[in-house]
Scaffold this motif. Structure first.
Motif, PDB file in Angstrom:
ATOM      1  N   ASP A  42      35.752  36.445  48.562  1.00 38.37           N
ATOM      2  CA  ASP A  42      36.750  35.533  49.103  1.00 38.37           C
ATOM      3  C   ASP A  42      36.099  34.601  50.123  1.00 38.37           C
ATOM      4  N   SER A  43      36.881  33.730  50.724  1.00 39.66           N
ATOM      5  CA  SER A  43      36.337  32.725  51.633  1.00 39.66           C
ATOM      6  C   SER A  43      35.731  33.332  52.894  1.00 39.66           C
ATOM      7  N   SER A  54      37.581  44.172  43.116  1.00 36.72           N
ATOM      8  CA  SER A  54      37.402  42.727  42.955  1.00 36.72           C
ATOM      9  C   SER A  54      38.491  42.107  42.094  1.00 36.72           C
ATOM     10  N   ARG A  55      39.319  42.934  41.463  1.00 42.38           N
ATOM     11  CA  ARG A  55      40.334  42.405  40.548  1.00 42.38           C
ATOM     12  C   ARG A  55      41.320  41.486  41.256  1.00 42.38           C
ATOM     13  N   SER A  56      41.656  41.807  42.504  1.00 40.11           N
ATOM     14  CA  SER A  56      42.613  40.980  43.230  1.00 40.11           C
ATOM     15  C   SER A  56      41.990  39.701  43.766  1.00 40.11           C
ATOM     16  N   ILE A  85      35.963  52.467  40.775  1.00 35.86           N
ATOM     17  CA  ILE A  85      37.077  51.644  41.242  1.00 35.86           C
ATOM     18  C   ILE A  85      37.500  50.624  40.190  1.00 35.86           C
ATOM     19  N   GLU A  86      36.497  50.047  39.512  1.00 40.34           N
ATOM     20  CA  GLU A  86      36.772  48.995  38.527  1.00 40.34           C
ATOM     21  C   GLU A  86      36.997  49.542  37.119  1.00 40.34           C
ATOM     22  N   VAL A 185      33.624  32.040  44.353  1.00 36.52           N
ATOM     23  CA  VAL A 185      34.336  32.086  45.633  1.00 36.52           C
ATOM     24  C   VAL A 185      35.792  31.728  45.400  1.00 36.52           C
ATOM     25  N   THR A 186      36.708  32.593  45.861  1.00 34.01           N
ATOM     26  CA  THR A 186      38.137  32.318  45.758  1.00 34.01           C
ATOM     27  C   THR A 186      38.768  32.388  47.149  1.00 34.01           C
TER      28      THR A 186
END
Length: 223
Positions: A42-43, A54-56, A85-86, A185-186
């Motif tokens: 993320d940012s 990381s799915r979210s 987790i994934e 990057v989200t």
């Protein structure tokens, strides 16, 4: 469409072209030799979202790029915690899967629990378990990537995609074995923030490609 900035060599140049699909973006990234890492953050630089995975953080385009990169890889490498987790399974692309665990715990990972899926399991030499007959006790506690490239070469894996969590990934970078890295990057990086982009594992990394979708920015680096 993706607005793609593609550098020449290792120098990032703001040359704008159009890439009509995620497949075209992956093609622009090209085929690599050795180890390429792939992550979404993320940012703020976090590697996991509110759900602990990381799915979210990921977007439809990011997941599409992941599939395209996997299709170009011989071997995918991940740590056991991330694989758990994934919910990792054997890659549908046909690439082989290698899972690292410092303590030898591979429980709760679908790719390991399913006897029909063949994966490579790695733990330090002092760890052994009859539960995992395909355990490769060839790694060291100090850095599990010591000697790993020799193993990949001996087994015919020339393109390795590293999808591990930040701890294991930083160990790979510390040895200098990662030659390229793809970083999503989200949400999307603002134009005013482009000049301040920094790589989370390598302060000397060279940004060679920057592309944007509506919800994310896609960067490719060389090391």
């Amino acid at each position: 469409d993706f607005c793609l900035s593609r550098g020449l060599g290792d120098v990032y140049k703001r040359q704008q072209t159009q890439s009509s699909s995620i497949e075209a973006l992956a093609k622009c990234y090209g085929i690599w030799e050795g180890v390429r890492s792939n992550h979404v953050i993320d940012s703020d630089g976090a590697f996991a979202g509110p759900d602990g995975s990381s799915r979210s953080l990921s977007t439809k385009e990011d997941r599409g790029l992941l599939m395209e990169l996997r299709a170009r890889a011989d071997l995918i490498v991940v740590d056991a915690a991330t694989a758990r987790i994934e919910s990792y399974r054997a890659p549908s692309s046909g690439a082989k899967l290698a899972i690292f665990s410092a303590g030898g715990d591979f429980s709760g990972i679908p790719a390991v629990d399913n006897p029909e899926e063949s994966v490579f399991l790695f733990s330090p030499s002092e760890v052994s378990s009859p539960k995992y007959p395909n355990l490769k006790a060839t790694l060291t506690q100090s850095n599990p990537f010591l000697g790993f490239l020799e193993w990949t070469g001996q087994n015919g894996f020339s393109t390795v995609l590293l999808e591990a969590g930040p701890t294991l990934t930083s160990m790979a970078f510390s040895l200098g074995i990662v030659k390229e890295s793809a970083l999503t990057v989200t949400p999307r990086i603002l134009e005013s923030e482009t000049a301040s982009i920094r790589h989370p594992f390598d302060t000397n990394a060279q940004l060679v490609s920057l592309a944007h979708s509506t919800d994310a920015s896609f960067t490719l680096w060389t090391h």
